[in-house]
Design an enzyme around this catalytic site. Structure first.
Site, mmCIF file in Angstrom:
data_model
loop_
_atom_site.group_PDB
_atom_site.id
_atom_site.type_symbol
_atom_site.label_atom_id
_atom_site.label_comp_id
_atom_site.label_asym_id
_atom_site.label_seq_id
_atom_site.Cartn_x
_atom_site.Cartn_y
_atom_site.Cartn_z
ATOM 1 N N ALA A 103 103.002 87.164 48.668
ATOM 2 C CA ALA A 103 103.801 87.342 47.447
ATOM 3 C C ALA A 103 105.274 86.976 47.609
ATOM 4 O O ALA A 103 105.955 86.705 46.626
ATOM 5 C CB ALA A 103 103.695 88.789 46.985
ATOM 6 N N LYS A 139 97.374 69.649 35.196
ATOM 7 C CA LYS A 139 98.459 69.026 34.419
ATOM 8 C C LYS A 139 97.904 68.455 33.114
ATOM 9 O O LYS A 139 96.812 67.904 33.078
ATOM 10 C CB LYS A 139 99.143 67.938 35.254
ATOM 11 C CG LYS A 139 99.831 68.546 36.477
ATOM 12 C CD LYS A 139 100.932 67.675 37.005
ATOM 13 C CE LYS A 139 101.524 68.282 38.268
ATOM 14 N NZ LYS A 139 102.897 68.731 38.126
ATOM 15 N N ASP A 166 99.237 65.628 52.216
ATOM 16 C CA ASP A 166 99.935 66.486 51.251
ATOM 17 C C ASP A 166 99.677 66.053 49.805
ATOM 18 O O ASP A 166 99.570 66.888 48.915
ATOM 19 C CB ASP A 166 101.448 66.436 51.551
ATOM 20 C CG ASP A 166 102.239 67.482 50.785
ATOM 21 O OD1 ASP A 166 101.804 68.648 50.762
ATOM 22 O OD2 ASP A 166 103.287 67.143 50.189
ATOM 23 N N HIS A 194 95.784 65.410 45.497
ATOM 24 C CA HIS A 194 96.236 65.185 44.120
ATOM 25 C C HIS A 194 95.818 63.807 43.588
ATOM 26 O O HIS A 194 95.209 63.686 42.538
ATOM 27 C CB HIS A 194 97.762 65.310 44.011
ATOM 28 C CG HIS A 194 98.301 66.648 44.443
ATOM 29 N ND1 HIS A 194 97.576 67.796 44.341
ATOM 30 C CD2 HIS A 194 99.493 67.018 44.967
ATOM 31 C CE1 HIS A 194 98.300 68.825 44.782
ATOM 32 N NE2 HIS A 194 99.470 68.371 45.169
ATOM 33 N N LYS A 233 100.196 55.210 45.809
ATOM 34 C CA LYS A 233 101.512 55.173 46.453
ATOM 35 C C LYS A 233 102.104 56.561 46.312
ATOM 36 O O LYS A 233 102.110 57.116 45.210
ATOM 37 C CB LYS A 233 102.356 54.131 45.721
ATOM 38 C CG LYS A 233 103.670 53.820 46.350
ATOM 39 C CD LYS A 233 104.243 52.513 45.802
ATOM 40 C CE LYS A 233 104.706 52.617 44.376
ATOM 41 N NZ LYS A 233 105.585 51.517 43.958
HETATM 42 C C1 BG6 Z 1 102.517 70.008 46.391
HETATM 43 C C2 BG6 Z 1 103.007 69.329 47.625
HETATM 44 O O1 BG6 Z 1 101.126 70.130 46.415
HETATM 45 O O2 BG6 Z 1 102.897 69.257 45.247
HETATM 46 C C3 BG6 Z 1 104.501 69.126 47.569
HETATM 47 O O3 BG6 Z 1 102.672 70.110 48.760
HETATM 48 C C4 BG6 Z 1 104.908 68.438 46.289
HETATM 49 O O4 BG6 Z 1 104.955 68.374 48.687
HETATM 50 C C5 BG6 Z 1 104.291 69.125 45.090
HETATM 51 O O5 BG6 Z 1 106.319 68.469 46.202
HETATM 52 C C6 BG6 Z 1 104.546 68.345 43.823
HETATM 53 O O6 BG6 Z 1 104.111 69.079 42.719
HETATM 54 P P1 BG6 Z 1 104.749 68.836 41.289
HETATM 55 O O7 BG6 Z 1 103.890 69.617 40.378
HETATM 56 O O8 BG6 Z 1 106.145 69.341 41.369
HETATM 57 O O9 BG6 Z 1 104.707 67.365 41.059
#
Ligand code: BG6
Length: 489
Positions: free
Chosen positions: A13, A183, A236, A241, A334
């Site tokens: 937390a 998103k 990462d 993502h 990218k």
């Molecule tokens: C996270 C990564 O998952 O997503 C970070 O660990 C990155 O490195 C972040 O900055 C970006 O998220 P957003 O929602 O701010 O684009």
């Protein structure tokens, strides 16, 4: 609003993610009346803190968009009154038993559902999962656990983590979160494709020349170097993502929008992808840069990062899906930190119109004339389509113009944060936007051989100045497949 109790325990937390995202998202859901009448929030971490101190800590980040609304102050007070704190070790069954006691007091013997949000490093996931499924689990309702990436570092460690978690939790109790799936524009991707006749039939190698997934941030790893150096940009951002968006983009039409149907299609795409090869990847790392009076520190200037670190802060990659729909179409990715701009977008570049009349008669430059559909995920959410158009006037001259749907001008509704959508889904048991273990497995399969090769061969990243457009190698990689990056055009 149901009669049963709901508790959300945020484990970890006092961490950044909890403060910046999770508590504000819970507050937003509370404000919007999306939480049951009887709900309680617990913060759990090692730091000693009173309930009051937790509330004080949370209240500092509960500003967000809701601030503009009328009774925000009262709502915030109400919300904070439902927040409590339990300090404890992550591997201590006794400490979780104590949490269980406190939860029971709040629940007053009614049916109680318990959600645990694991905002902690992966090496302690399993300890917490053991307690959440044992000592602290709900005895008469459901118990669910949200886990944040990194889910391992490669196929092996991820498989190991999955096996260990499954000793304590069933797959349908585990909610692996990838916040990009929450998103707004990513959620809209399927709507755009599957409900518009002008797009759906074009969604294949017959009409699409290449697809690009671009993520860039205009800040470095400031303050997170220690974590980041262990993972790098490929783990990462790309492996999760960007790859998740790619899978949604490229999947076949699911039978329904049910979680299993959608995830079945995503996993098929992931399993049809070629494992990435070193020659299809460019890696970079930002270096210090002086701009006017201001000096921007390089990645290795961070005291928590080793001076000789080879960890990439930038990567570009060309991926391929070996199936009938996408055979031969390059999917370019990218991702980079400390670049010149902050953005996340999907770019779809279409093929030329065969035998283009205006090329033959008026010399239209086909290289500059391909249609491009852009979904700007952030900032300034938008969807725009680049079309060829005649410049008004006598004679025949052309330009490429945008049909532009800019969310801020089209909609007055505020866009919810990704964590709001995903937390609500987890509470409601909707799994569509969470990653199933076979998806995770397939995703690691694509990247693991490359990651191992990069590391064993100690490949040096191409250095690029902080605030620049990134390594030039990314252009050569795209050019190899006859592609130009749309964001640089
Ligand atoms: C996270 C990564 O998952 O997503 C970070 O660990 C990155 O490195 C972040 O900055 C970006 O998220 P957003 O929602 O701010 O684009």
């Amino acid at each position: 609003q149901s009669e049963s109790n709901l508790s959300v325990t945020v484990v970890g937390a006092s961490g950044d993610l909890a403060k910046k995202k999770i508590f504000p998202a819970l507050f937003a859901l509370f404000y919007e009346d999306c939480l049951p009448q009887n709900f309680t929030i617990f913060g759990y971490a090692r730091t000693k803190m009173s309930d009051e101190e937790l509330r004080e800590m949370i209240s500092r980040t509960l500003t967000c968009r809701i601030d503009k609304r009328e009774n925000c102050g009262d709502k915030m007070e109400e919300f904070l009154e439902r927040c409590f704190y339990q300090s404890g070790q992550y591997n201590s069954e006794e400490d979780f038993a104590e949490l269980d006691l406190k939860l029971k007091q709040k629940e007053g013997g009614k049916v109680s559902n318990r959600l645990f949000y694991l905002s902690i490093p992966p090496d302690i996931f399993v300890d917490v999962a053991r307690s959440a499924s044992g000592k602290a689990s709900s005895k008469n309702g459901w118990t669910r656990v949200i886990v944040e990436k990194p889910f391992g570092r490669d196929s092996e460690s991820s498989g190991e983590l999955t096996r260990s978690l499954k000793k304590y939790l069933a797959e349908d109790q585990i909610f692996r979160i990838d916040h990009y799936l929450g998103k707004e524009l990513v959620e809209n991707l399927s709507v755009l494709r599957f409900s518009n006749l002008v797009f759906e039939p074009l969604w294949s190698r017959n009409y699409i020349r290449n697809v690009q997934f671009i993520f860039s941030e205009d800040f470095g790893t400031e303050g997170r170097g220690g974590y980041f150096d262990n993972y790098g940009i490929i783990r990462d951002i790309m492996q999760n993502h960007l790859l998740q968006i790619l899978a949604l983009f490229a999947m076949e039409t699911p039978v329904t929008l049910d979680a299993e149907d959608v995830r079945n299609e995503k996993v098929k795409v992931l399993r049809s992808m070629r494992h990435l090869k070193l020659e299809d990847v460019v890696v970079g790392q930002y270096k210090g840069h002086k701009k006017g009076e201001k000096t921007f520190l390089g990645y290795t200037d961070d005291p928590t990062v080793p001076n000789n670190s080879l960890t990439p802060t930038f990567a570009a990659a060309a991926l391929f899906i070996d199936n009938a729909r996408w055979d031969g179409v390059p999917f370019l990715m990218k991702a980079g930190k400390a670049l010149n701009t902050r953005r996340a977008e999907i770019r779809v570049q279409f093929r030329h119109v065969p035998g283009n009349l205006y090329k033959r008669n008026f010399g239209m430059d086909l290289d500059k004339a391909t249609n491009e559909l852009v979904l700007r995920v952030q900032p300034d959410e938008a969807i725009y389509l680049k079309i060829n158009n005649k410049i008004p006037g006598l004679g025949m001259r052309f330009d490429r113009s945008d049909l532009n749907l800019l969310y801020s001008t089209r909609y007055t509704t505020e866009i919810p944060d990704a964590y709001e959508r995903l937390l609500l889904d987890a509470i409601e048991g909707e799994r569509r936007l969470f990653i199933r273990s076979d998806e995770l497995d397939a995703a690691w399969g694509i990247f693991t051989p490359l990651l191992k090769e990069l590391e064993s061969k100690k490949i040096s990243p191409e250095l690029y100045p902080y605030g620049s457009r990134g390594p030039v190698g990314a252009h050569y990689l795209a050019a190899k497949y006859d592609v130009r990056w749309g964001d640089l055009a």
